[in-house]
Write an enzyme that holds these catalytic residues in place. Structure first.
Site, PDB file in Angstrom:
ATOM      1  N   ASN A 699       0.769  -1.248   0.000  1.00 54.29           N
ATOM      2  CA  ASN A 699       0.000   0.000   0.000  1.00 54.29           C
ATOM      3  C   ASN A 699       0.796   1.292   0.000  1.00 54.29           C
ATOM      4  O   ASN A 699       0.252   2.344  -0.285  1.00 54.29           O
ATOM      5  CB  ASN A 699      -0.926   0.025   1.214  1.00 54.29           C
ATOM      6  CG  ASN A 699      -1.897  -1.119   1.202  1.00 54.29           C
ATOM      7  OD1 ASN A 699      -2.675  -1.284   0.268  1.00 54.29           O
ATOM      8  ND2 ASN A 699      -1.847  -1.935   2.235  1.00 54.29           N
ATOM      9  N   TYR A 700       2.077   1.227   0.388  1.00 52.57           N
ATOM     10  CA  TYR A 700       2.800   2.481   0.557  1.00 52.57           C
ATOM     11  C   TYR A 700       4.050   2.640  -0.302  1.00 52.57           C
ATOM     12  O   TYR A 700       4.541   3.742  -0.480  1.00 52.57           O
ATOM     13  CB  TYR A 700       3.199   2.656   2.027  1.00 52.57           C
ATOM     14  CG  TYR A 700       2.029   2.962   2.909  1.00 52.57           C
ATOM     15  CD1 TYR A 700       1.466   4.235   2.938  1.00 52.57           C
ATOM     16  CD2 TYR A 700       1.452   1.983   3.702  1.00 52.57           C
ATOM     17  CE1 TYR A 700       0.380   4.520   3.737  1.00 52.57           C
ATOM     18  CE2 TYR A 700       0.367   2.253   4.509  1.00 52.57           C
ATOM     19  CZ  TYR A 700      -0.165   3.524   4.521  1.00 52.57           C
ATOM     20  OH  TYR A 700      -1.246   3.805   5.316  1.00 52.57           O
ATOM     21  N   LEU A 701       4.598   1.529  -0.763  1.00 54.95           N
ATOM     22  CA  LEU A 701       5.866   1.631  -1.471  1.00 54.95           C
ATOM     23  C   LEU A 701       5.643   1.640  -2.975  1.00 54.95           C
ATOM     24  O   LEU A 701       5.113   0.676  -3.531  1.00 54.95           O
ATOM     25  CB  LEU A 701       6.756   0.459  -1.077  1.00 54.95           C
ATOM     26  CG  LEU A 701       7.011   0.369   0.433  1.00 54.95           C
ATOM     27  CD1 LEU A 701       7.831  -0.857   0.772  1.00 54.95           C
ATOM     28  CD2 LEU A 701       7.719   1.632   0.924  1.00 54.95           C
TER      29      LEU A 701
END
Length: 742
Positions: A699-701
């Site tokens: 979800n973030y990288l």
DNA sequence: TTTAGCACTTAGGAGCAAACCC
DNA sequence: GGGTTTGCTCCTAAGTGCTAAA
């Protein structure tokens, strides 16, 4: 009231918080020590010390903010990817997506290169695999490859054939993939032009249990009505779970259960303590056991039946492309399992009927047929939303949706946009930081509060912290909803000045505990905000997420609080990868570096997990193996010495003796390699004990950072992303070159 | 300006199948 | 071959943030 109560019992939070990472920074410190203890050979020791332990990681935000007075570094501007609604995105062909340094290859040429590359890669991989099979028994088999019995030796031709098939399959998959990222985006708000599906899959109706299974009340057998029996079963099958020991859970369950009873049952069954679910529980356990012990044939039949359901309900047609649906099953009824101290835990989650379900599809599509004897609540044709079906659940009254899988165009496109917004933040983050540092001195209280909140969101990757309705959910907070009792100020702590100690429950009731040195201006402001307040009072009483986001969007279109999390996560990964990885390392060591970089992000974002139940045992097992290997290595070295000595004394010209020396040398080398691999594995596992890497990875990288790193480091992407992840990030894998910069 | 509704992303855990190891 | 371990998928709760109505 509820809040005050909770606030006064601040310690209660500490006690009730999941027994997970008590202090992620402290824990990371422990990790560091363990790292040192576990890597004892000189080479691995060197590697371990060379690599920063995760707790030492200073994120870009932290570095930047803590040296706010430093001159502002000019960063390259990201490209002009348009994310605002209503504006057409340029075709990829013309789009310098990865900045000027990117290769200008057209998608077609890229594809050619790629396919060629695939072939080469596969061949290399096949070669590698061949040699690996001999030396590394522990290497994971390539996904999709049928299991090969070790006893059955395949002929060269068979191996070759299997390899060809594999390549062909890969190519076919590649061919059939919808390369939506090369297509033009629809006009404002339009999510699809054509949508057809078969509607959701409903769980099977309740089957009453046999007459010989009894429910007892106050020691006497009671035959329950169908509705009451079903709910009793929900409770009985959870009896082994801690939930059923909780007061709130039991009370909520009993209240809702009684609602399902007939009036006779209700007048008889008045006390949960007098209920005996023993036989029902035993029946349930027997069923689980039986399912476990099913024959191969039965299991296969079940698998095939499930496969049929997936084929029928698991796909839809979106703009003439077959797309997988993420959750095509209607959630079955049961008892609500909220997380943390949820006030509604144990309530009955009711069975959803077709009459509760809204269907969304194209007007001109084949409208899904409701189950026999039923009708849909509504059939609508709204192409400005992405969901296929929806219903309102009865616990919170919120809407549940059936949507597409993460590898779909609709999800992928949004994901790509998310990372582009985060990349855009990179170009103006210095200005924004300067602005909020300046705002710390503002005359207006609201501006100061906004500045401090932003400082936390940027530096600590805190979530925004929307307001929540009291009594509806567990008492958790984010940045804007922090309360007086969630922070403690220390003028001095552990040799640091101006330390803020955070202790609160965040999303999913995961504890956030952190001691952070902050700049003086932030500290003084916090002191001011806390004046004349008591537990239960909001720390930022003039601020909410909507005000904060309004301000942010005025600084940069599309900027919201959560973009900082994405940005700081991705930039941290990129920096850590640069810092930790070495081209000369072997793949295992590169993987350790990647995982460490990933871990730094997970720690930043406070992504925790419960340590696996078998952790200690499996760690001990691995250590035992390491010890055994060490003994083996010592023996191999002695034998080598002996062989050398023999060769020297009996004459170096003896070819037999020479070959013996060579073989012994090889054995020593092999042993050393295996030992190193195991030690690296042990280090990685230990450091990962309580940290979940998956959430940040998914979800973030920005996946393009990973793809570029893999290309630069010559690490196969399969080592980092499994099949599902590769499908989700197909767009990034396809478009990213080695020189990509986030 | 506040609140409610809605649509979507982010999150950890359970359960299961595949891989591993003896 | 069978027991154990690991990794993956599924499940669904819990967030964020936008828009429209009150």
């Amino acid at each position: 009231m509820g809040r005050e109560k909770d606030a006064k019992g601040d310690g209660k939070h500490k006690l009730k918080a999941k027994k997970k990472l008590s202090d992620h920074h402290e824990s990371a410190g422990v990790v560091g020590d363990l790292v040192k203890n576990r890597t004892k050979t000189s080479r691995s020791k060197e590697k371990t010390q060379k690599a920063k332990s995760p707790n030492k990681v200073k994120t870009e935000a932290q570095a930047s903010v803590s040296s706010s007075s430093d001159s502002v570094k000019q960063e390259p501007h990201s490209d002009d990817f348009t994310v605002s609604k209503g504006v057409k995105r340029k075709r990829i062909k013309d789009e310098p997506t990865e900045g000027t340094s990117q290769s200008a290859a057209s998608p077609t040429s890229k594809r050619k290169d790629k396919q060629h590359g695939h072939k080469e890669e596969s061949e290399v991989e096949a070669q590698k695999n061949k040699s690996k099979v001999k030396t590394e028994k522990t290497v994971k088999k390539e996904e999709g490859e049928p299991p090969v019995s070790k006893k059955v030796k395949r002929t060269k031709e068979e191996v070759e054939e299997a390899r060809r098939l594999k390549i062909k399959k890969k190519e076919e998959e590649e061919q059939s993939r919808w390369r939506w990222w090369e297509e033009e985006k629809y006009e404002s708000g339009v999510k699809w032009k054509f949508l057809e599906h078969n509607g959701p899959y409903f769980p099977p109706e309740y089957q009453p249990f046999p007459d010989n299974i009894n429910f007892c009340y106050n020691g006497k057998k009671v035959k329950l009505s169908l509705a009451a029996e079903e709910v009793a079963l929900f409770f009985a099958q959870m009896l082994d779970h801690e939930y059923t020991t909780k007061k709130v859970f039991r009370e909520n369950f009993f209240k809702d259960w009684r609602k399902e009873m007939t009036s006779e049952e209700r007048s008889l069954i008045q006390d949960l303590e007098k209920c005996d679910f023993g036989e029902i529980h035993a029946m349930h356990k027997a069923k689980v056991e039986a399912r476990k012990n099913m024959s191969k044939e039965e299991k296969l039949a079940l698998k095939e039946a499930n496969q049929k359901i997936v084929e029928e309900y698991g796909f839809c047609l979106l703009d003439h492309h077959k797309e997988r649906i993420g959750n095509f099953k209607i959630e079955p009824p049961g008892l609500f399992r909220g997380r943390g101290e949820h006030p509604k835990q144990g309530m009955l989650k009711k069975r959803i009927q077709p009459e509760d379900v809204i269907i969304n599809c194209s007007k001109e599509s084949r409208i899904p047929v409701p189950p026999a004897g039923h009708r849909w609540k509504e059939v609508r044709h709204d192409n400005t939303v992405t969901w296929l079906a929806s219903w309102t659940e009865n616990i919170q009254g919120s809407i549940k949706y059936i949507m597409l899988n993460a590898n779909s165009k609709l999800k992928g496109e949004k994901d790509w946009e998310k990372y582009e917004v985060a990349r855009k933040l990179k170009s103006c983050v210095d200005d924004i930081r300067n602005q909020y540092l300046h705002d710390l001195k503002s005359k207006q209280m609201v501006t100061r509060q906004r500045a401090v909140a932003l400082y936390f969101i940027d530096k600590l990757a805190l979530r925004a912290g929307n307001e929540k309705e009291e009594g509806e959910t567990a008492d958790t907070v984010g940045c804007c909803s922090l309360r007086f009792e969630h922070i403690t100020l220390h003028e001095q702590l552990d040799g640091n000045e101006y330390v803020v100690e955070f202790d609160f429950l965040g999303k999913d009731s995961i504890r956030y505990y952190n001691k952070v040195p902050v700049i003086k201006k932030v500290f003084k402001n916090l002191k001011l905000f806390m004046e004349n307040k008591e537990p239960g009072d909001d720390l930022f009483d003039r601020l909410n997420t909507s005000l904060l986001n309004k301000h942010l969007s005025s600084l940069m279109p599309g900027l919201t609080a959560k973009v900082f999390r994405t940005y700081n996560a991705s930039i941290t990964l990129q920096q850590q990868l640069k810092e930790l990885s070495n081209k000369s390392d072997n793949v295992a060591e590169k993987m350790l570096s990647y995982n460490r970089a990933n871990r730094a992000v997970a720690i930043l974002c406070n992504h925790q997990r419960a340590p696996p139940k078998t952790f200690d045992q499996s760690m001990a097992n691995l250590q035992a193996k390491i010890d055994a290997r060490k003994e083996q290595l010592a023996l191999a070295k002695t034998e080598l010495k002996q062989a050398k000595k023999e060769a020297k004394t009996k004459g170096s010209s003896d070819p037999k003796l020479q070959s013996l020396v060579e073989r012994k040398k090889a054995a020593v080398k092999r042993c050393e390699e295996q030992l190193l691999k195991m030690e690296v594995q042990a280090t990685d596992r230990e450091e990962n004990k309580q940290i979940a890497l998956g959430t940040s990875k998914l979800n973030y990288l920005d996946p393009r950072i990973t793809v570029a790193w893999c290309k630069n480091m010559e690490v196969p992407i399969e080592k980092i992303y499994n099949k599902t992840q590769r499908e989700k990030f197909a767009w990034a894998i396809d478009m990213t070159e080695a020189d990509f910069e986030f």
